[in-house]
Design a protein around this motif. Structure first.
Motif, PDB file in Angstrom:
ATOM      1  N   LEU A 173       0.877  -1.201   0.152  1.00 38.09           N
ATOM      2  CA  LEU A 173       0.078  -0.067  -0.185  1.00 38.09           C
ATOM      3  C   LEU A 173       0.823   1.219  -0.067  1.00 38.09           C
ATOM      4  O   LEU A 173       0.443   2.038  -0.555  1.00 38.09           O
ATOM      5  CB  LEU A 173      -0.932   0.091   1.309  1.00 38.09           C
ATOM      6  CG  LEU A 173      -2.023  -1.236   1.219  1.00 38.09           C
ATOM      7  CD1 LEU A 173      -2.789  -0.995   2.469  1.00 38.09           C
ATOM      8  CD2 LEU A 173      -2.935  -1.395   0.233  1.00 38.09           C
ATOM      9  N   VAL A 174       2.019   1.384   0.798  1.00 37.35           N
ATOM     10  CA  VAL A 174       2.805   2.356   0.597  1.00 37.35           C
ATOM     11  C   VAL A 174       4.277   2.084   0.674  1.00 37.35           C
ATOM     12  O   VAL A 174       4.639   1.024   1.488  1.00 37.35           O
ATOM     13  CB  VAL A 174       2.506   3.490   1.811  1.00 37.35           C
ATOM     14  CG1 VAL A 174       2.800   2.880   3.230  1.00 37.35           C
ATOM     15  CG2 VAL A 174       3.184   4.685   1.674  1.00 37.35           C
TER      16      VAL A 174
ATOM     17  N   TYR B 241      -5.310   1.372  -4.810  1.00 39.18           N
ATOM     18  CA  TYR B 241      -6.451   0.689  -5.219  1.00 39.18           C
ATOM     19  C   TYR B 241      -7.237  -0.017  -4.451  1.00 39.18           C
ATOM     20  O   TYR B 241      -8.395  -0.184  -4.596  1.00 39.18           O
ATOM     21  CB  TYR B 241      -5.634  -0.243  -6.294  1.00 39.18           C
ATOM     22  CG  TYR B 241      -6.617  -0.947  -7.021  1.00 39.18           C
ATOM     23  CD1 TYR B 241      -7.408  -0.111  -8.278  1.00 39.18           C
ATOM     24  CD2 TYR B 241      -6.633  -2.209  -7.283  1.00 39.18           C
ATOM     25  CE1 TYR B 241      -8.373  -1.056  -8.994  1.00 39.18           C
ATOM     26  CE2 TYR B 241      -7.570  -3.217  -8.018  1.00 39.18           C
ATOM     27  CZ  TYR B 241      -8.246  -2.371  -9.057  1.00 39.18           C
ATOM     28  OH  TYR B 241      -9.179  -3.278  -9.684  1.00 39.18           O
ATOM     29  N   ARG B 242      -6.734  -0.666  -3.468  1.00 39.59           N
ATOM     30  CA  ARG B 242      -7.274  -1.827  -2.705  1.00 39.59           C
ATOM     31  C   ARG B 242      -8.065  -1.193  -1.502  1.00 39.59           C
ATOM     32  O   ARG B 242      -8.562  -1.930  -0.542  1.00 39.59           O
ATOM     33  CB  ARG B 242      -6.484  -2.897  -2.177  1.00 39.59           C
ATOM     34  CG  ARG B 242      -5.697  -3.597  -3.407  1.00 39.59           C
ATOM     35  CD  ARG B 242      -4.743  -4.727  -3.026  1.00 39.59           C
ATOM     36  NE  ARG B 242      -3.947  -4.108  -1.867  1.00 39.59           N
ATOM     37  CZ  ARG B 242      -3.763  -5.230  -0.845  1.00 39.59           C
ATOM     38  NH1 ARG B 242      -4.224  -6.480  -0.796  1.00 39.59           N
ATOM     39  NH2 ARG B 242      -2.885  -4.747  -0.005  1.00 39.59           N
ATOM     40  N   LEU B 243      -7.796  -0.039  -1.318  1.00 39.20           N
ATOM     41  CA  LEU B 243      -8.488   0.537  -0.195  1.00 39.20           C
ATOM     42  C   LEU B 243      -9.972   1.080  -0.396  1.00 39.20           C
ATOM     43  O   LEU B 243     -10.302   1.277  -1.704  1.00 39.20           O
ATOM     44  CB  LEU B 243      -7.689   1.874   0.541  1.00 39.20           C
ATOM     45  CG  LEU B 243      -6.351   1.656   0.666  1.00 39.20           C
ATOM     46  CD1 LEU B 243      -5.645   3.025   1.443  1.00 39.20           C
ATOM     47  CD2 LEU B 243      -6.269   0.643   1.640  1.00 39.20           C
ATOM     48  N   SER B 244     -10.625   1.325   0.589  1.00 37.27           N
ATOM     49  CA  SER B 244     -12.222   1.697   0.404  1.00 37.27           C
ATOM     50  C   SER B 244     -12.516   3.132   0.536  1.00 37.27           C
ATOM     51  O   SER B 244     -13.453   3.794   0.365  1.00 37.27           O
ATOM     52  CB  SER B 244     -13.036   0.894   1.209  1.00 37.27           C
ATOM     53  OG  SER B 244     -12.892   1.042   2.528  1.00 37.27           O
ATOM     54  N   GLY B 245     -11.382   3.836   1.368  1.00 37.71           N
ATOM     55  CA  GLY B 245     -11.735   5.142   1.836  1.00 37.71           C
ATOM     56  C   GLY B 245     -10.603   5.878   2.411  1.00 37.71           C
ATOM     57  O   GLY B 245      -9.658   5.287   2.790  1.00 37.71           O
ATOM     58  N   PRO B 246     -11.040   7.400   2.722  1.00 36.80           N
ATOM     59  CA  PRO B 246     -10.141   8.050   3.361  1.00 36.80           C
ATOM     60  C   PRO B 246      -9.328   7.503   4.803  1.00 36.80           C
ATOM     61  O   PRO B 246      -8.416   7.789   5.178  1.00 36.80           O
ATOM     62  CB  PRO B 246     -10.462   9.414   3.289  1.00 36.80           C
ATOM     63  CG  PRO B 246     -11.771   9.377   2.550  1.00 36.80           C
ATOM     64  CD  PRO B 246     -12.175   7.862   2.489  1.00 36.80           C
TER      65      PRO B 246
ATOM     66  N   GLU C  60      -8.811   4.704   5.770  1.00 39.39           N
ATOM     67  CA  GLU C  60      -7.809   3.684   5.736  1.00 39.39           C
ATOM     68  C   GLU C  60      -6.311   4.379   5.238  1.00 39.39           C
ATOM     69  O   GLU C  60      -5.321   4.280   5.792  1.00 39.39           O
ATOM     70  CB  GLU C  60      -7.997   2.654   4.859  1.00 39.39           C
ATOM     71  CG  GLU C  60      -9.390   1.730   5.226  1.00 39.39           C
ATOM     72  CD  GLU C  60      -9.559   0.753   4.061  1.00 39.39           C
ATOM     73  OE1 GLU C  60      -9.431  -0.496   4.521  1.00 39.39           O
ATOM     74  OE2 GLU C  60     -10.308   1.200   3.307  1.00 39.39           O
ATOM     75  N   VAL C  61      -6.538   5.451   4.559  1.00 32.92           N
ATOM     76  CA  VAL C  61      -5.314   6.180   4.130  1.00 32.92           C
ATOM     77  C   VAL C  61      -4.561   6.912   5.361  1.00 32.92           C
ATOM     78  O   VAL C  61      -3.651   6.663   5.516  1.00 32.92           O
ATOM     79  CB  VAL C  61      -5.631   7.342   3.019  1.00 32.92           C
ATOM     80  CG1 VAL C  61      -4.496   8.042   2.669  1.00 32.92           C
ATOM     81  CG2 VAL C  61      -6.250   6.510   2.039  1.00 32.92           C
ATOM     82  N   ILE C  62      -5.318   7.383   6.415  1.00 31.00           N
ATOM     83  CA  ILE C  62      -4.902   7.956   7.533  1.00 31.00           C
ATOM     84  C   ILE C  62      -3.915   6.898   8.126  1.00 31.00           C
ATOM     85  O   ILE C  62      -2.894   7.437   8.921  1.00 31.00           O
ATOM     86  CB  ILE C  62      -6.022   8.742   8.404  1.00 31.00           C
ATOM     87  CG1 ILE C  62      -6.540   9.800   7.663  1.00 31.00           C
ATOM     88  CG2 ILE C  62      -5.445   8.977   9.675  1.00 31.00           C
ATOM     89  CD1 ILE C  62      -7.688  10.404   8.266  1.00 31.00           C
ATOM     90  N   GLU C  63      -4.560   5.736   8.326  1.00 30.39           N
ATOM     91  CA  GLU C  63      -3.624   4.874   9.139  1.00 30.39           C
ATOM     92  C   GLU C  63      -2.452   4.304   8.389  1.00 30.39           C
ATOM     93  O   GLU C  63      -1.359   4.108   8.907  1.00 30.39           O
ATOM     94  CB  GLU C  63      -4.484   3.510   9.038  1.00 30.39           C
ATOM     95  CG  GLU C  63      -5.834   3.703   9.965  1.00 30.39           C
ATOM     96  CD  GLU C  63      -6.706   2.406   9.721  1.00 30.39           C
ATOM     97  OE1 GLU C  63      -6.289   1.292   9.667  1.00 30.39           O
ATOM     98  OE2 GLU C  63      -7.785   2.302   9.924  1.00 30.39           O
ATOM     99  N   LEU C  64      -2.229   4.615   7.156  1.00 30.77           N
ATOM    100  CA  LEU C  64      -0.836   4.397   6.415  1.00 30.77           C
ATOM    101  C   LEU C  64       0.207   5.615   6.660  1.00 30.77           C
ATOM    102  O   LEU C  64       1.051   5.539   6.119  1.00 30.77           O
ATOM    103  CB  LEU C  64      -1.155   4.357   4.643  1.00 30.77           C
ATOM    104  CG  LEU C  64      -2.112   3.168   4.240  1.00 30.77           C
ATOM    105  CD1 LEU C  64      -2.335   3.210   2.867  1.00 30.77           C
ATOM    106  CD2 LEU C  64      -1.407   1.739   4.834  1.00 30.77           C
ATOM    107  N   GLY C  65      -0.178   6.699   7.241  1.00 30.99           N
ATOM    108  CA  GLY C  65       0.731   7.643   7.744  1.00 30.99           C
ATOM    109  C   GLY C  65       0.510   8.861   6.893  1.00 30.99           C
ATOM    110  O   GLY C  65       1.321   9.945   6.651  1.00 30.99           O
ATOM    111  N   TRP C  66      -0.687   9.128   6.537  1.00 33.23           N
ATOM    112  CA  TRP C  66      -0.931  10.243   5.525  1.00 33.23           C
ATOM    113  C   TRP C  66      -0.574  11.803   6.111  1.00 33.23           C
ATOM    114  O   TRP C  66      -0.082  12.427   5.444  1.00 33.23           O
ATOM    115  CB  TRP C  66      -2.611  10.062   5.181  1.00 33.23           C
ATOM    116  CG  TRP C  66      -2.875  11.195   4.370  1.00 33.23           C
ATOM    117  CD1 TRP C  66      -3.775  12.595   4.389  1.00 33.23           C
ATOM    118  CD2 TRP C  66      -2.438  11.444   2.734  1.00 33.23           C
ATOM    119  NE1 TRP C  66      -3.790  13.388   3.273  1.00 33.23           N
ATOM    120  CE2 TRP C  66      -3.175  12.661   2.068  1.00 33.23           C
ATOM    121  CE3 TRP C  66      -1.620  10.668   2.021  1.00 33.23           C
ATOM    122  CZ2 TRP C  66      -2.737  12.961   1.086  1.00 33.23           C
ATOM    123  CZ3 TRP C  66      -1.434  11.075   0.599  1.00 33.23           C
ATOM    124  CH2 TRP C  66      -2.140  12.194   0.241  1.00 33.23           C
TER     125      TRP C  66
END
Length: 162
Positions: free
Chosen positions: A71-72, A88-93, A95-101
């Motif tokens: 994912l990153v 691509y495999r995420l459903s929304g924002p 989940e992005v925050i959990e990646l360190g956005w």
């Protein structure tokens, strides 16, 4: 209320080498806090573009895998950290925050494939690059749109190098 500034370019790319050359030129314009939103169909060349951009900031032989499953991926460069997201495999924002956005937005450079997954996190000051298939199997077309401060920063890309 005035609309945010935008500026766009269309660049035809004959092959993967031309895509890599454009990625290098875009990479030269990047600075901490920037975001590049990479759009296009599967197989259009988003990851190839990101790989070439990242390699232009370090060793061109460095391995730059697709972050499809991780994912990153993060790369330390002289310009600072470059974060390459594949959403691509995420459903929304959320989940992005959990990646360190929040970390990348503070002082990193973000390359984001499938930026529509960002939802309200999509910054208004960004560079959109839509890569589409060209008339031959190896050619592509890149549509670059600078939003906010990026509108003026696209000027060096208007004339290809000789």
């Amino acid at each position: 209320m005035t609309a945010p500034r935008q500026h766009g370019l269309i660049i035809d790319l004959d092959d993967e080498a031309a895509t890599a050359a454009l990625a290098t030129r875009v990479g030269a314009l990047l600075r901490p806090g920037d975001m590049v939103a990479l759009r296009g169909d599967l197989g259009a060349g988003k990851t190839a573009f990101a790989r070439a951009l990242i390699q232009s900031h370090g060793d061109p032989d460095d391995e730059v895998p697709s972050p499809t499953f991780t994912l990153v991926q993060t790369y330390e460069t002289p310009k600072g950290a470059i974060w390459h997201f594949d959403l691509y495999r995420l459903s929304g924002p959320d989940e992005v925050i959990e990646l360190g956005w929040d970390d990348v937005r503070a002082d990193g450079i973000a390359l984001v494939e499938w930026p529509d997954r960002l939802g309200s996190l999509l910054p208004t000051d960004r560079l959109d690059i839509a890569i589409s298939f060209g008339p031959t199997p190896e050619s592509r077309r890149a549509a670059l749109t600078g939003h906010g401060g990026w509108a003026a920063r696209l000027a060096p890309l208007e004339n290809p190098p000789k």
